[in-house]
Design an enzyme around this catalytic site. Structure first.
Site, PDB file in Angstrom:
ATOM      1  CG  HIS A  37      -7.509  10.181   4.622  1.00 26.94           C
ATOM      2  ND1 HIS A  37      -6.252   9.571   5.055  1.00 26.94           N
ATOM      3  CD2 HIS A  37      -7.882  10.561   6.350  1.00 26.94           C
ATOM      4  CE1 HIS A  37      -6.080   9.499   6.337  1.00 26.94           C
ATOM      5  NE2 HIS A  37      -7.075   9.597   7.853  1.00 26.94           N
ATOM      6  CG  ASP A  53       2.647   7.296   7.514  1.00 24.66           C
ATOM      7  OD1 ASP A  53       1.746   8.071   7.814  1.00 24.66           O
ATOM      8  OD2 ASP A  53       3.559   7.726   8.564  1.00 24.66           O
ATOM      9  CG  LEU A  86      -0.783  -4.330 -11.177  1.00 23.81           C
ATOM     10  CD1 LEU A  86       0.986  -4.174 -11.055  1.00 23.81           C
ATOM     11  CD2 LEU A  86      -0.946  -2.959 -10.964  1.00 23.81           C
TER      12      LEU A  86
END
Ligand code: IPE
Ligand code: IPE
Ligand code: MG
Length: 248
Positions: free
Chosen positions: A45, A28, A139
């Site tokens: 963004h 955020d 991962l």
């Protein structure tokens, strides 16, 4: 449910450190980062997407098994058409650019939420990336796209109810494990550490069930400023926590 020991060869925390197996991040603060610079939200963004690359690399280097990132909530459709289309374009661009990185770093991509809402081109690219990385084991990168935790739990309840109606299971057999098995995270290890950046102290409908015993960490840093040092710091904070799971 005991915390995982550090995998052999894990860097950064030393032999005594406890590396979380599963880390989730509510990424955020992109908008505020842009606003502070007099830039459009889209620039925030874009900078946030670079922070995703850094977090992914840091997680892989530290020996984390699963990194789950909240990229778009089911409530984020409330944003302007312009912002949604900027975000979609960015996801398309980065997916194309970073697919090679995922393959090179042996990262497996998984999605939670309902990504079918994003338009044919992005859906196709996402599905292709999932397929191309499906055998990777270093991962697992889980991207939460159009994800909402309450909807995920409601859908699990619906499926279990249907199976009870169809006499496949007894209602009395619906226990915690049965519900967990119907969640989209059913193939992942327990969530160990949940991080939220930007200074907001809430979960915003993210992994409500899964976070039952996760360690929570709320950081004041805005997501585009989150870097390898911040990730390492978060893992150090985690290692210093005392997880009791109700014991003493
Ligand atoms: C997080 O940053 C990114 C998404 C929710 C897609 P925000 O866009 O929420 O940034 P702030 O909270 O407005 O600063
Ligand atoms: C949560 O951030 C969703 C993502 C980070 C993708 P928001 O910015 O949408 O959450 P609220 O609205 O502040 O709770
Ligand atoms: Mg926000």
């Amino acid at each position: 449910m005991t915390p995982a020991a550090a995998p052999a060869g894990a860097k950064g925390l030393g032999a005594a450190g406890k590396v979380p197996r599963h880390v989730a991040i509510i990424m955020d603060g992109n908008g505020r980062w842009a606003q502070q610079r007099g830039l459009p939200r889209a620039a925030g963004h874009k900078a946030g997407a670079e922070a995703v690359r850094r977090a992914l690399q840091a997680a892989a280097d530290q020996g984390v098994e699963v990194l789950t990132l909240y990229a778009f909530s089911s409530e984020n459709w409330r944003r302007s058409d312009e912002e949604i289309s900027d975000l979609t374009a960015l996801m398309r661009f980065y997916l194309e650019r970073e697919l090679k990185t995922l393959e090179k770093e042996r990262v497996k991509l998984k999605l939670i939420g309902d990504h079918s809402a994003f338009g044919a081109e992005l859906v196709e690219r996402l599905d292709r990336a999932i397929e191309r990385t499906s055998s990777n084991t270093r991962l697992t990168l889980v991207i939460a796209l159009n994800y909402g935790s309450r909807a995920e739990i409601a859908s699990a309840a619906r499926r279990l109810a249907q199976r009870a109606v169809d006499s496949e299971i007894e209602p009395a057999a619906i226990d915690e494990a049965a519900i967990a098995a119907e969640l989209q995270t059913n193939d992942l290890p327990e969530l160990d550490l949940l991080i939220r950046t930007s200074g907001e102290v809430r979960l915003s409908n993210f992994l409500l069930w899964q976070a039952a015993y996760a360690e929570l960490l709320f950081l004041d840093v805005l997501w585009p400023d989150f870097d390898e040092a911040a990730f390492a710091g978060a893992l150090q904070t985690y290692a210093a926590r005392n997880r009791r799971f109700g014991g003493r």
